[in-house]
Design a protein around this motif. Structure first.
Motif, PDB file in Angstrom:
ATOM      1  N   ILE A  26       0.835  -1.203   0.000  1.00  0.00           N
ATOM      2  CA  ILE A  26       0.000   0.000   0.000  1.00  0.00           C
ATOM      3  C   ILE A  26       0.868   1.250   0.000  1.00  0.00           C
ATOM      4  O   ILE A  26       0.641   2.199  -0.760  1.00  0.00           O
ATOM      5  CB  ILE A  26      -0.944  -0.002   1.232  1.00  0.00           C
ATOM      6  N   GLY A  27       1.895   1.260   0.859  1.00  0.00           N
ATOM      7  CA  GLY A  27       2.792   2.413   0.928  1.00  0.00           C
ATOM      8  C   GLY A  27       3.565   2.621  -0.357  1.00  0.00           C
ATOM      9  O   GLY A  27       3.776   3.758  -0.792  1.00  0.00           O
ATOM     10  N   PHE A  28       3.983   1.514  -0.988  1.00  0.00           N
ATOM     11  CA  PHE A  28       4.730   1.610  -2.247  1.00  0.00           C
ATOM     12  C   PHE A  28       3.863   2.224  -3.335  1.00  0.00           C
ATOM     13  O   PHE A  28       4.317   3.104  -4.088  1.00  0.00           O
ATOM     14  CB  PHE A  28       5.205   0.223  -2.675  1.00  0.00           C
ATOM     15  N   CYS A  29       2.617   1.784  -3.417  1.00  0.00           N
ATOM     16  CA  CYS A  29       1.694   2.358  -4.412  1.00  0.00           C
ATOM     17  C   CYS A  29       1.443   3.838  -4.113  1.00  0.00           C
ATOM     18  O   CYS A  29       1.341   4.653  -5.035  1.00  0.00           O
ATOM     19  CB  CYS A  29       0.375   1.590  -4.419  1.00  0.00           C
ATOM     20  N   GLY A  30       1.345   4.176  -2.825  1.00  0.00           N
ATOM     21  CA  GLY A  30       1.171   5.573  -2.459  1.00  0.00           C
ATOM     22  C   GLY A  30       2.364   6.417  -2.873  1.00  0.00           C
ATOM     23  O   GLY A  30       2.216   7.539  -3.390  1.00  0.00           O
ATOM     24  N   TRP A  31       3.562   5.880  -2.660  1.00  0.00           N
ATOM     25  CA  TRP A  31       4.786   6.599  -3.054  1.00  0.00           C
ATOM     26  C   TRP A  31       4.842   6.782  -4.566  1.00  0.00           C
ATOM     27  O   TRP A  31       5.165   7.868  -5.062  1.00  0.00           O
ATOM     28  CB  TRP A  31       6.009   5.817  -2.570  1.00  0.00           C
ATOM     29  N   ALA A  33       2.298   6.872  -6.571  1.00  0.00           N
ATOM     30  CA  ALA A  33       1.251   7.820  -6.946  1.00  0.00           C
ATOM     31  C   ALA A  33       1.710   9.258  -6.720  1.00  0.00           C
ATOM     32  O   ALA A  33       1.529  10.125  -7.592  1.00  0.00           O
ATOM     33  CB  ALA A  33      -0.019   7.532  -6.140  1.00  0.00           C
ATOM     34  N   PHE A  34       2.309   9.523  -5.553  1.00  0.00           N
ATOM     35  CA  PHE A  34       2.786  10.880  -5.264  1.00  0.00           C
ATOM     36  C   PHE A  34       3.934  11.261  -6.203  1.00  0.00           C
ATOM     37  O   PHE A  34       4.021  12.412  -6.642  1.00  0.00           O
ATOM     38  CB  PHE A  34       3.232  10.985  -3.808  1.00  0.00           C
ATOM     39  N   SER A  35       4.816  10.301  -6.509  1.00  0.00           N
ATOM     40  CA  SER A  35       5.923  10.581  -7.430  1.00  0.00           C
ATOM     41  C   SER A  35       5.395  10.886  -8.832  1.00  0.00           C
ATOM     42  O   SER A  35       5.914  11.779  -9.518  1.00  0.00           O
ATOM     43  CB  SER A  35       6.890   9.392  -7.486  1.00  0.00           C
ATOM     44  N   SER A  36       4.359  10.150  -9.235  1.00  0.00           N
ATOM     45  CA  SER A  36       3.758  10.406 -10.547  1.00  0.00           C
ATOM     46  C   SER A  36       3.123  11.793 -10.587  1.00  0.00           C
ATOM     47  O   SER A  36       3.239  12.515 -11.589  1.00  0.00           O
ATOM     48  CB  SER A  36       2.695   9.343 -10.854  1.00  0.00           C
ATOM     49  N   LYS A  37       2.489  12.166  -9.486  1.00  0.00           N
ATOM     50  CA  LYS A  37       1.887  13.499  -9.419  1.00  0.00           C
ATOM     51  C   LYS A  37       2.948  14.582  -9.514  1.00  0.00           C
ATOM     52  O   LYS A  37       2.776  15.596 -10.207  1.00  0.00           O
ATOM     53  CB  LYS A  37       1.101  13.638  -8.107  1.00  0.00           C
TER      54      LYS A  37
END
Length: 292
Positions: A26-31, A33-37
């Motif tokens: 979950i944290g990896f996907c969140g990271w 996602a934020f990096s993509s943003k």
């Protein structure tokens, strides 16, 4: 003391490891996602509109055009200064020669490039519709020959950004649901071996709260430990990626990373608490025949 030790002797390591893996995903996907943003934001910040000028304009006319364009509310500012850069036709020709090693003079004779302004536009206005309106406004300024921007690139960035956010949000949601189901089943299996002890404690008069307390405490502790380990793994993964991928540091937002860590530290104990509470209540309310 012995009964308390036995009461908590279910496979806590298995629960902690399972929750750690799930939280890490979950944290990896969140990271990501934020990096993509941040990547989309970085790209948008480097998108410029070019305003090409008529030939043989005087310096005063060029300065006048600059003042008019700088007054447009769509132009990004750094303090009180509009982010507008001037590129002369001579500089443009020199840059072309440096990039291609081809001399336009041998083919065309005259310099085909025009004086131009490169304009930084506010990020919230970097859509095709807003840029098209800005293009018309710039071209209406006296002395401007043409305004241009990378239309296809802007459209691609907007569409792909929306798709990426939807896909990553769906993945995070799937992992979250899978985590809850996985931990629920793991804790239920772990408590299965304790069902007779729970019933014995009920028969000797122990209250539900007294029976729940050690299990819930362990669930909270396991969730917190899983959150800490998962957070550490995410930070290690980030640092390894920064060393291996050039330019990745340009799209890292440490504040967003702190949010990811906080969410995992809260999510771990919360899942541990809720899952343990639901599982323990099942055995508190089950009939004696169903225990077998």
């Amino acid at each position: 003391m012995k009964s308390n030790k036995k009461l908590g002797s279910y496979p806590g390591i298995l629960i902690t490891v399972s929750l750690t893996v799930a939280l890490f995903l979950i944290g990896f996907c969140g990271w990501v996602a934020f990096s993509s943003k941040e990547l989309i934001k970085y790209i948008k910040q480097n998108i410029e509109v070019q305003a090409y000028l008529d030939r043989n304009l005087s310096e005063s006319k060029i300065d006048s055009i600059y003042q008019v364009i700088a007054s447009f509310p769509e132009i990004e500012k750094n303090g009180d200064k509009s982010l507008i850069s001037f590129i002369s036709s001579k500089t443009a020709a020199e840059n072309f020669l440096a990039e291609t090693n081809e001399s336009y003079e041998e083919i065309l004779g005259d310099n085909p490039f025009r004086d131009a302004f490169n304009l930084k536009v506010k990020e919230e206005l970097l859509t095709d519709g807003d840029l098209a309106i800005l293009k018309q406004k710039i071209e209406a300024v006296s002395g401007v020959y043409e305004a241009d921007y990378a239309k296809d690139f802007v459209n691609g960035i907007t569409e792909n950004a929306n798709k990426a956010y939807l896909i990553l949000s769906a993945i995070v949601l799937i992992f979250l649901v899978a985590t809850i189901l996985l931990i629920n089943n793991t804790i239920k299996l772990a408590l299965y071996s304790q069902r007779f002890i729970i019933r014995t404690m009920q028969l000797v008069g122990a209250t539900n709260a007294f029976i729940q307390k050690p299990f819930i405490s362990k669930g909270l502790l396991q969730g917190f430990i899983a959150g800490v380990i998962a957070s550490a793994l995410i930070l290690i993964t980030q640092q390894l990626a920064l060393k291996q991928v050039d330019g990745l540091s340009l799209i890292q937002n440490q504040q967003m990373m702190i949010y990811v860590i906080i969410i995992m530290l809260i999510l771990g104990p919360t899942i541990g608490l809720v899952s343990t509470f639901q599982s323990i209540n099942k055995y508190l309310n089950v009939d004696l025949d169903d225990l077998y």
